[in-house]
Design an enzyme around this catalytic site. Structure first.
Site, mmCIF file in Angstrom:
data_model
loop_
_atom_site.group_PDB
_atom_site.id
_atom_site.type_symbol
_atom_site.label_atom_id
_atom_site.label_comp_id
_atom_site.label_asym_id
_atom_site.label_seq_id
_atom_site.Cartn_x
_atom_site.Cartn_y
_atom_site.Cartn_z
ATOM 1 N N LYS A 202 0.827 -1.210 0.000
ATOM 2 C CA LYS A 202 0.000 0.000 0.000
ATOM 3 C C LYS A 202 0.865 1.266 0.000
ATOM 4 O O LYS A 202 0.698 2.171 -0.821
ATOM 5 C CB LYS A 202 -0.918 -0.022 1.229
ATOM 6 N N ALA A 250 1.778 16.885 -15.509
ATOM 7 C CA ALA A 250 2.483 17.890 -14.709
ATOM 8 C C ALA A 250 1.489 18.932 -14.222
ATOM 9 O O ALA A 250 0.448 19.158 -14.827
ATOM 10 C CB ALA A 250 3.568 18.536 -15.555
ATOM 11 N N CYS A 258 -4.483 11.213 1.004
ATOM 12 C CA CYS A 258 -3.680 9.982 0.953
ATOM 13 C C CYS A 258 -2.206 10.216 0.646
ATOM 14 O O CYS A 258 -1.343 9.910 1.472
ATOM 15 C CB CYS A 258 -4.276 9.035 -0.077
ATOM 16 N N ARG A 345 -9.117 18.219 1.627
ATOM 17 C CA ARG A 345 -7.924 17.982 2.444
ATOM 18 C C ARG A 345 -6.662 18.158 1.600
ATOM 19 O O ARG A 345 -6.590 17.654 0.491
ATOM 20 C CB ARG A 345 -7.975 16.579 3.065
HETATM 21 C C1 UGA Z 1 -4.744 7.822 -4.203
HETATM 22 C C2 UGA Z 1 -4.362 6.609 -5.040
HETATM 23 O O1 UGA Z 1 -4.431 6.936 -6.431
HETATM 24 C C3 UGA Z 1 -5.288 5.419 -4.758
HETATM 25 O O2 UGA Z 1 -4.853 4.281 -5.475
HETATM 26 C C4 UGA Z 1 -5.237 5.123 -3.260
HETATM 27 O O3 UGA Z 1 -6.113 4.069 -2.907
HETATM 28 C C5 UGA Z 1 -5.653 6.368 -2.493
HETATM 29 O O4 UGA Z 1 -4.750 7.449 -2.828
HETATM 30 C C6 UGA Z 1 -5.591 6.047 -1.030
HETATM 31 O O5 UGA Z 1 -4.494 5.802 -0.519
HETATM 32 O O6 UGA Z 1 -6.638 5.892 -0.401
HETATM 33 P P1 UGA Z 1 -6.594 9.766 -4.405
HETATM 34 O O7 UGA Z 1 -5.906 10.406 -3.245
HETATM 35 O O8 UGA Z 1 -8.068 9.648 -4.404
HETATM 36 O O9 UGA Z 1 -6.043 8.252 -4.605
HETATM 37 O O10 UGA Z 1 -6.223 10.628 -5.664
HETATM 38 P P2 UGA Z 1 -5.354 10.477 -6.996
HETATM 39 O O11 UGA Z 1 -6.260 10.333 -8.143
HETATM 40 O O12 UGA Z 1 -4.311 9.460 -6.838
HETATM 41 O O13 UGA Z 1 -4.695 11.926 -7.063
HETATM 42 C C7 UGA Z 1 -3.848 12.403 -5.999
HETATM 43 C C8 UGA Z 1 -3.305 13.758 -6.322
HETATM 44 O O14 UGA Z 1 -2.357 13.674 -7.383
HETATM 45 C C9 UGA Z 1 -4.342 14.798 -6.765
HETATM 46 O O15 UGA Z 1 -4.064 16.008 -6.112
HETATM 47 C C10 UGA Z 1 -4.112 14.928 -8.257
HETATM 48 O O16 UGA Z 1 -4.460 16.201 -8.734
HETATM 49 C C11 UGA Z 1 -2.615 14.680 -8.349
HETATM 50 N N1 UGA Z 1 -2.145 14.187 -9.661
HETATM 51 C C12 UGA Z 1 -2.566 12.979 -10.118
HETATM 52 C C13 UGA Z 1 -1.248 14.938 -10.403
HETATM 53 O O17 UGA Z 1 -0.838 16.037 -9.990
HETATM 54 N N2 UGA Z 1 -0.805 14.449 -11.608
HETATM 55 C C14 UGA Z 1 -1.202 13.258 -12.083
HETATM 56 O O18 UGA Z 1 -0.742 12.872 -13.185
HETATM 57 C C15 UGA Z 1 -2.103 12.507 -11.333
#
Ligand code: UGA
Length: 447
Positions: A202, A250, A258, A345
């Site tokens: 995880k 980017a 998370c 958050r």
């Molecule tokens: C993340 C993981 O993707 C899940 O697999 C995991 O289960 C979850 O955390 C958790 O630990 O519970 P989440 O926090 O919902 O999920 O969001 P993401 O879609 O992963 O995005 C996280 C952040 O990264 C956001 O702020 C998003 O804007 C940013 N991001 C994402 C980028 O800046 N660039 C990207 O290419 C992708």
């Protein structure tokens, strides 16, 4: 199977509702009476596409029930999922008080040979401690297992129903068999490991994804210097299947409940085990710097350094003086930490709004989903009902969340209503050429 879910937060509710929809009898327990009362009426405390329907369907079939009684919930359960929060403590470690409280609450009521499974993200070794606690407190045989979740907010139902993999960290073969029965209708590889490996999977997964984001953000920063375009670079890199295109967008960095928490916690776990996780420290540092680098871009454009300092001693320019946005109106588009959720958050939009106010700006904000949550933490901003309303008369538009609504928005409709035509696109959503044709100065990340 009879399943109990302890904690009706984001993970617990999605897990409970989805397992009920797959034919299990699920009882969700939470200490929050008001929340349970609302859930019994089918009222969901969070915005998550599709969750409402799955919960209501489960309630109507009688397959999903809610209670505040730990005893009632776990008394006949074959499997109990722990899905309580593990918020970050001051030092970056995961605060486990809710996990151990839940263990205490359920311990006296567990049936013999029940499997207690952690869904909550807990430091490596925690489930071993939970197991020891049961051995001390319960006369029954309790199997402990780790089954980390990989749900993305905004896509949680689909992620749960159609997972890439299911990780089962077990010590006892019997526990493995029981958990495989829970997931028998899921069509994906099952990775059966030791409990510690499951816990690590995880953290390592989230840390790796965060690393990808910080990596591409650093590439973006270099692209700006060498006149390359990071969107093209991401595309060119991502087509290599060894790299993959996901998480190579980017922008101004990652937020949410998370990544920031789990990445810091893994760094902490490394340190506690005598290992200096240098790469991860840099990932954190890059992510923290990325947003403020962009903020300085806004500051430097609206208040360029060559402006003469005022007699009051204001130096002006990027990072130069305090109140650097005095007399300006900035529209912040995006308050959720990412698209598809109302979760604020570790939201960069919120951080920007707060800093802009501190720096003297008038601030208007708009988000398709997160306005109610934002009202609780933002003071002194104008809350708007639409993009049009937020950007009216502004000196700059700052896009902080990757909402499709922002991507699709026709900026020609509002170009003439801007005081100054500046768009700072922290998520690289818009087309720079299109903006230029509207006479709008466009600033992205790594373009
Ligand atoms: C993340 C993981 O993707 C899940 O697999 C995991 O289960 C979850 O955390 C958790 O630990 O519970 P989440 O926090 O919902 O999920 O969001 P993401 O879609 O992963 O995005 C996280 C952040 O990264 C956001 O702020 C998003 O804007 C940013 N991001 C994402 C980028 O800046 N660039 C990207 O290419 C992708």
């Amino acid at each position: 199977m009879k399943i109990s879910i302890v904690g009706t937060g984001y993970v617990g509710l999605v897990t409970g509702a989805c397992l009920a929809s797959r034919g299990h009898q699920v009882s969700c327990v939470d200490i929050d009476q008001a929340k349970i009362d609302n859930l019994k009426r089918g009222e969901i405390p969070i915005f998550e596409p599709g969750l409402n329907e799955v919960v209501k369907e489960g309630i109507n079939r009688g397959a999903l029930t809610f209670t505040t009684s730990a005893k009632d919930s776990v008394a006949n359960a074959q499997v109990v999922f722990l899905a309580v929060g593990t918020p970050p403590a001051e030092d970056g470690s995961a605060d486990l008080k809710y996990v151990f409280q839940a263990v205490e609450d359920i311990s006296p009521h567990l049936p013999n040979e029940c499997v207690v499974v952690s869904k909550s993200t807990v430091p490596v070794g925690t489930n071993r401690k939970i197991s020891e606690k049961f051995k001390l407190e319960s006369e029954k045989t309790v199997f402990v297992a780790s089954n980390p979740e990989f749900l993305r907010e905004g896509k949680a139902i689909d992620d749960f129903m159609n997972p890439d993999r299911i990780v089962l960290g077990v010590d006892e073969p019997k526990a493995g068999l029981i958990l495989k029965e829970v997931y028998k209708d899921f069509d994906c590889p099952i990775v059966e490991t030791s409990i510690e490996s499951a816990e690590m999977i995880k953290y390592a997964s989230n840390a790796f994804l965060a690393t990808k984001i910080s990596f591409i953000n650093e590439i973006a920063n270099i692209c700006e210097g060498v006149d390359a375009n990071v969107k093209d670079v991401s595309k060119g890199m991502g087509l290599d299947p060894r790299i993959g295109e996901a998480f190579l967008s980017a922008g101004i960095g990652y937020g949410g409940s998370c990544f920031p928490k789990d990445v810091r916690a893994l760094d902490q776990i490394a340190g506690l085990n005598g290992y200096d996780f240098k790469l991860l420290k840099s990932v954190i540092q890059v992510n923290n710097d990325q947003r403020w680098r962009f903020y300085k871009k806004i500051e430097g454009t609206l208040n360029p350094p060559h402006f003469p300092a005022s007699p009051a001693g204001r130096q002006g320019g990027a990072g130069g003086g305090c109140r650097s946005f005095e007399g300006k109106k900035i529209a912040v588009l995006g308050l959720a930490f990412k698209a598809g959720t109302d979760d604020i958050r570790e939201s960069i939009g919120i951080d920007f709004a707060l800093k802009l106010i501190e720096d003297g700006s008038q601030v208007s904000v708009y988000d398709p989903q997160a306005m109610d949550n934002a009202r609780e933490v933002l003071d002194g901003v104008e809350f708007c009902n639409s993009i049009e309303e937020a950007v009216d008369g502004s000196d700059a538009i700052v896009i902080t969340t990757e909402w499709q609504e922002f991507r699709d928005f026709d900026f020609s409709k509002i170009a003439d209503r801007l005081k100054q035509k500046n768009i700072f696109d922290g998520r690289n959503l818009s087309d720079p050429d299109c903006m230029q044709s509207l006479g709008i100065k466009y600033f992205g990340v790594g373009l």
